[in-house]
Design a protein around this motif. Structure first.
Motif, mmCIF file in Angstrom:
data_model
loop_
_atom_site.group_PDB
_atom_site.id
_atom_site.type_symbol
_atom_site.label_atom_id
_atom_site.label_comp_id
_atom_site.label_asym_id
_atom_site.label_seq_id
_atom_site.Cartn_x
_atom_site.Cartn_y
_atom_site.Cartn_z
ATOM 1 N N PHE A 274 21.001 63.594 9.008
ATOM 2 C CA PHE A 274 21.589 64.724 8.287
ATOM 3 C C PHE A 274 22.480 64.201 7.160
ATOM 4 C CE2 PHE A 274 24.795 68.035 7.690
ATOM 5 C CZ PHE A 274 23.966 69.109 7.452
ATOM 6 N N TYR A 275 22.152 64.559 5.943
ATOM 7 C CA TYR A 275 22.892 64.111 4.771
ATOM 8 C C TYR A 275 23.842 65.209 4.318
ATOM 9 C CZ TYR A 275 19.422 60.415 4.583
ATOM 10 O OH TYR A 275 18.617 59.352 4.900
ATOM 11 N N MET A 276 25.082 64.868 4.192
ATOM 12 C CA MET A 276 26.081 65.816 3.730
ATOM 13 C C MET A 276 26.055 65.892 2.200
ATOM 14 S SD MET A 276 27.638 67.100 6.346
ATOM 15 C CE MET A 276 29.135 67.756 5.625
ATOM 16 N N PRO A 277 26.384 67.037 1.639
ATOM 17 C CA PRO A 277 26.476 67.134 0.171
ATOM 18 C C PRO A 277 27.686 66.371 -0.336
ATOM 19 C CG PRO A 277 27.201 69.165 1.198
ATOM 20 C CD PRO A 277 26.647 68.319 2.298
ATOM 21 N N PRO A 278 27.749 66.066 -1.624
ATOM 22 C CA PRO A 278 28.916 65.355 -2.167
ATOM 23 C C PRO A 278 30.192 66.173 -2.005
ATOM 24 C CG PRO A 278 27.064 65.309 -3.704
ATOM 25 C CD PRO A 278 26.704 66.277 -2.622
ATOM 26 N N GLY A 280 33.340 68.240 -2.816
ATOM 27 C CA GLY A 280 33.604 69.175 -3.893
ATOM 28 C C GLY A 280 32.377 69.908 -4.391
ATOM 29 N N LYS A 281 31.239 69.765 -3.726
ATOM 30 C CA LYS A 281 30.003 70.416 -4.127
ATOM 31 C C LYS A 281 29.500 71.319 -3.007
ATOM 32 C CE LYS A 281 29.383 68.500 -8.211
ATOM 33 N NZ LYS A 281 29.305 69.297 -9.465
ATOM 34 N N LYS A 282 28.801 72.340 -3.389
ATOM 35 C CA LYS A 282 28.156 73.256 -2.449
ATOM 36 C C LYS A 282 26.675 73.312 -2.779
ATOM 37 C CE LYS A 282 30.184 77.106 -1.426
ATOM 38 N NZ LYS A 282 30.699 78.503 -1.529
ATOM 39 N N GLN A 283 25.856 73.209 -1.762
ATOM 40 C CA GLN A 283 24.410 73.192 -1.944
ATOM 41 C C GLN A 283 23.789 74.404 -1.262
ATOM 42 O OE1 GLN A 283 23.054 69.396 -0.476
ATOM 43 N NE2 GLN A 283 23.584 68.306 -2.360
ATOM 44 N N TYR A 284 22.739 74.928 -1.876
ATOM 45 C CA TYR A 284 21.976 76.045 -1.336
ATOM 46 C C TYR A 284 20.515 75.612 -1.219
ATOM 47 C CZ TYR A 284 25.999 79.028 -2.397
ATOM 48 O OH TYR A 284 27.248 79.581 -2.451
ATOM 49 N N TYR A 285 19.920 75.933 -0.087
ATOM 50 C CA TYR A 285 18.500 75.686 0.135
ATOM 51 C C TYR A 285 17.831 77.050 0.315
ATOM 52 C CZ TYR A 285 20.121 70.943 0.960
ATOM 53 O OH TYR A 285 20.712 69.710 0.828
ATOM 54 N N ILE A 286 16.925 77.375 -0.583
ATOM 55 C CA ILE A 286 16.322 78.705 -0.636
ATOM 56 C C ILE A 286 14.820 78.582 -0.431
ATOM 57 C CG2 ILE A 286 16.028 80.786 -2.038
ATOM 58 C CD1 ILE A 286 18.547 79.957 -3.555
ATOM 59 N N SER A 287 14.302 79.453 0.424
ATOM 60 C CA SER A 287 12.858 79.542 0.668
ATOM 61 C C SER A 287 12.435 80.988 0.445
ATOM 62 C CB SER A 287 12.525 79.095 2.095
ATOM 63 O OG SER A 287 11.138 79.289 2.356
ATOM 64 N N LEU A 288 11.667 81.221 -0.622
ATOM 65 C CA LEU A 288 11.150 82.542 -0.959
ATOM 66 C C LEU A 288 9.680 82.632 -0.574
ATOM 67 C CD1 LEU A 288 12.722 83.144 -4.461
ATOM 68 C CD2 LEU A 288 12.891 84.743 -2.567
ATOM 69 N N ILE A 451 20.219 78.915 3.010
ATOM 70 C CA ILE A 451 21.125 78.085 3.792
ATOM 71 C C ILE A 451 22.176 77.518 2.849
ATOM 72 C CG2 ILE A 451 21.334 76.033 5.257
ATOM 73 C CD1 ILE A 451 18.471 76.447 6.112
ATOM 74 N N SER A 452 23.442 77.669 3.204
ATOM 75 C CA SER A 452 24.553 77.152 2.413
ATOM 76 C C SER A 452 25.172 75.968 3.135
ATOM 77 C CB SER A 452 25.602 78.246 2.195
ATOM 78 O OG SER A 452 26.721 77.723 1.522
ATOM 79 N N GLN A 453 25.552 74.945 2.366
ATOM 80 C CA GLN A 453 26.073 73.709 2.949
ATOM 81 C C GLN A 453 27.201 73.181 2.068
ATOM 82 O OE1 GLN A 453 23.024 70.840 3.709
ATOM 83 N NE2 GLN A 453 24.446 69.189 4.032
ATOM 84 N N THR A 454 28.361 72.898 2.694
ATOM 85 C CA THR A 454 29.525 72.412 1.969
ATOM 86 C C THR A 454 30.160 71.274 2.745
ATOM 87 O OG1 THR A 454 29.917 74.661 1.180
ATOM 88 C CG2 THR A 454 31.691 73.069 0.885
ATOM 89 N N HIS A 455 30.573 70.244 2.031
ATOM 90 C CA HIS A 455 31.253 69.103 2.654
ATOM 91 C C HIS A 455 32.757 69.312 2.479
ATOM 92 C CE1 HIS A 455 31.497 64.425 3.186
ATOM 93 N NE2 HIS A 455 32.227 65.096 4.057
ATOM 94 N N ILE A 456 33.422 69.675 3.586
ATOM 95 C CA ILE A 456 34.868 69.894 3.574
ATOM 96 C C ILE A 456 35.534 68.672 4.188
ATOM 97 C CG2 ILE A 456 36.750 71.362 4.343
ATOM 98 C CD1 ILE A 456 34.784 73.643 4.512
ATOM 99 N N GLY A 457 36.251 67.896 3.393
ATOM 100 C CA GLY A 457 36.911 66.692 3.892
ATOM 101 C C GLY A 457 38.379 66.685 3.561
ATOM 102 N N ASN A 458 39.070 65.590 3.901
ATOM 103 C CA ASN A 458 40.497 65.436 3.595
ATOM 104 C C ASN A 458 40.633 65.060 2.125
ATOM 105 O OD1 ASN A 458 43.186 65.010 3.553
ATOM 106 N ND2 ASN A 458 43.224 63.483 5.201
#
Length: 511
Positions: A274-278, A280-288, A451-458
């Motif tokens: 499982f790869y986390m996004p960078p 300060g970035k938010k990623q969206y994975y969309i399947s239409l 699907i929304s994915q965010t890397h929340i760190g210190n």
């Protein structure tokens, strides 16, 4: 059995030696969108400044054929006039004997007849495919032809008519674990009844095996989602655990199953990367998915699509294309075109900003034997970046010239003309000056998953570690941080010991 159409909810078969008297069933339930519960205002008003990092996972344990009542069942069986059968009268006595508190997750046992049994021949009038017929005919030591009957390879040998079936040979005992999502008023009276089956267990007494639907899973690796039969997500995830604690009913088999399950978990952890996004970035994975179309005049349809992305979003995928040409099929006296075309893409944006909805344009086009392509209709879908699974049927409109006679002639002989030069006219048609009118035609059914994915760190700490292949998993970062902290503690201990030793030597020399 229940039809679990998504999230790999497969069934498991467990062979037993004796009964299920000591069987334990565990359901772990947690909110789908969050694992950490944030502190409330009342917590700070009491002088507590620490975040509540406790896991909000709820655990429910049931025994085999243990009856747990829901809120509406308590209301029903409390009144003696609602109890007619012997089972209902027993429930009435159980509820009145103790101060019973209904649960959010309850059970239906075999006497409730909540769902039909698997392979229930008494309730079906058509031919039945029996599990035991598979077991009798499937032999790994025999040739392939002997598996299918010996004479010919035909699946018709696996089916038996109802007249040749011995119904008394199949004896089943069922149990279901159900989530209560009904609506109640302030007095806890039922307003709208809605239930979701989380787990079904079927015990075949004659062959002594247990069917579990869905099979056991892990809450972190592959959780199941609580959803209705129509596919509406209720915002919860759950996991299933089954323990065979009866030593006399197959201890060796239980140990073998547990070892196999642990080995499977280790293999899944090894394969899952499982790869986390960078940061300060938010990623969206969309399947239409363009599903079907109905209500159009011409046949041989295909759909052209175009997706417009706002400037604050970054996308490297192709957002234009077309489906295959589909011929109409009559379903319930309605002509329907099936496509099943999937569009998958990913988006990235800054985590501190909010993105405007995407613009999803579609054009239905028909073809004929002369090579003419006619526009059958346009539709527009504002696509907000909201995580979840959604389905919608869009109504299409076709632009036509104001002169109807000229428009019909041009459409018949030439296939019409492209009156829309800019697709943005579909977003706000009242603000655009157009020399044509719109005619309502058919509709297109679409489905999309986000699907929304965010890397929340210190934000005050920066971790720098060598990355293999340009990416790093969260577990690798955690291990690297722990190793660095361990080495820091060792160096600090050595420095303290050396400082103390130097101080002792200087003290002796001064004396």
């Amino acid at each position: 059995m229940n039809d679990f159409n998504r999230f790999n909810k497969v069934s498991g078969i467990y062979w037993l030696k004796k009964g299920l008297s000591d069987l334990k069933i565990k359901i772990k339930l947690k909110p789908q969108d969050g694992i950490i519960s944030l502190p409330k205002f009342e917590d700070y008003s009491k002088g507590s400044n620490a975040l509540n990092l406790e896991n909000t996972t709820e655990e429910y344990t049931f025994k085999w054929q243990e009856k747990v009542f829901s809120c509406w069942e308590v209301q029903r069986y409390t009144d003696h006039h609602n109890c007619i059968t012997e089972t209902e009268l027993n429930y009435h006595e159980q509820i009145n004997d103790i101060d019973y508190k209904p649960g959010k997750i309850f059970t239906y046992i075999h006497e409730d007849y909540y769902l039909p049994l698997p392979l229930d021949c008494k309730k079906k009038k058509d031919g039945i495919l029996k599990l035991d017929s598979y077991m009798e005919q499937l032999s790994l030591n025999d040739p392939i032809a002997r598996v299918f009957g010996g004479e010919t390879i035909s699946t018709t040998h696996l089916f038996k008519s109802e007249e040749n079936l011995d119904v008394d040979q199949e004896e089943w005992i069922a149990m279901h674990v159900v989530y209560d999502s009904s609506d109640y008023n302030e007095d806890k009276h039922l307003i709208f009844k809605q239930e979701v089956t989380l787990l079904s267990l079927y015990h075949n007494i004659s062959q002594n095996y247990l069917i579990i639907t869905p099979d056991v899973n892990n809450l972190e690796l592959n959780p199941y989602c609580v959803e209705t039969l129509s596919g509406v997500l209720l915002g919860y995830q759950y996991a299933v655990e089954v323990e065979f604690n009866d030593v006399e009913s197959g201890e060796e088999l239980v140990l073998l199953l547990k070892k196999l399950h642990k080995r499977w978990e280790r293999k899944q952890k090894h394969l899952l990367n499982f790869y986390m996004p960078p940061l300060g970035k938010k990623q969206y994975y969309i399947s239409l998915e363009i599903l079907t179309a109905t209500g159009f005049d011409m046949d041989n349809l295909y759909i052209e699509f175009d997706i417009k992305v706002p400037e604050e979003l970054e996308c490297k995928d192709i957002l234009q294309g077309r489906t295959h040409i589909s011929e109409a099929a009559t379903v319930d006296n309605i002509e329907e075109w099936s496509f099943g075309h999937v569009i998958e893409f990913s988006l990235e944006m800054d985590s501190g900003t909010e993105a405007t909805p995407l613009k999803f344009f579609m054009e239905a086009i028909s073809t004929d034997w002369w090579g003419r392509h006619r526009t059958e209709g346009y539709c527009y879908l504002p696509l907000p970046l909201e995580p979840g699974c959604f389905t919608q049927e869009l109504t299409c409109r076709r632009p036509e010239e104001i002169n109807s006679v000229e428009a019909k002639s041009r459409r018949f002989f030439l296939g019409g003309c492209h009156l829309i030069k800019d697709l943005n006219v579909l977003v706000e048609p009242q603000t655009k000056d157009a020399n044509f009118t719109y005619i309502t035609t058919g509709s297109i059914k679409v489905r999309w998953n986000i699907i929304s994915q965010t890397h929340i760190g210190n934000m005050g700490t920066t971790l720098v570690a060598p990355v293999s292949g340009g990416a790093s998993t969260a577990s690798a970062l955690l291990r690297g941080a722990e190793a660095a902290l361990h080495k820091y503690k060792q160096a600090r201990a050595r420095l303290a010991a050396a400082t103390k030793q130097i101080g002792d030597v200087h003290g002796e020399g001064d004396g």
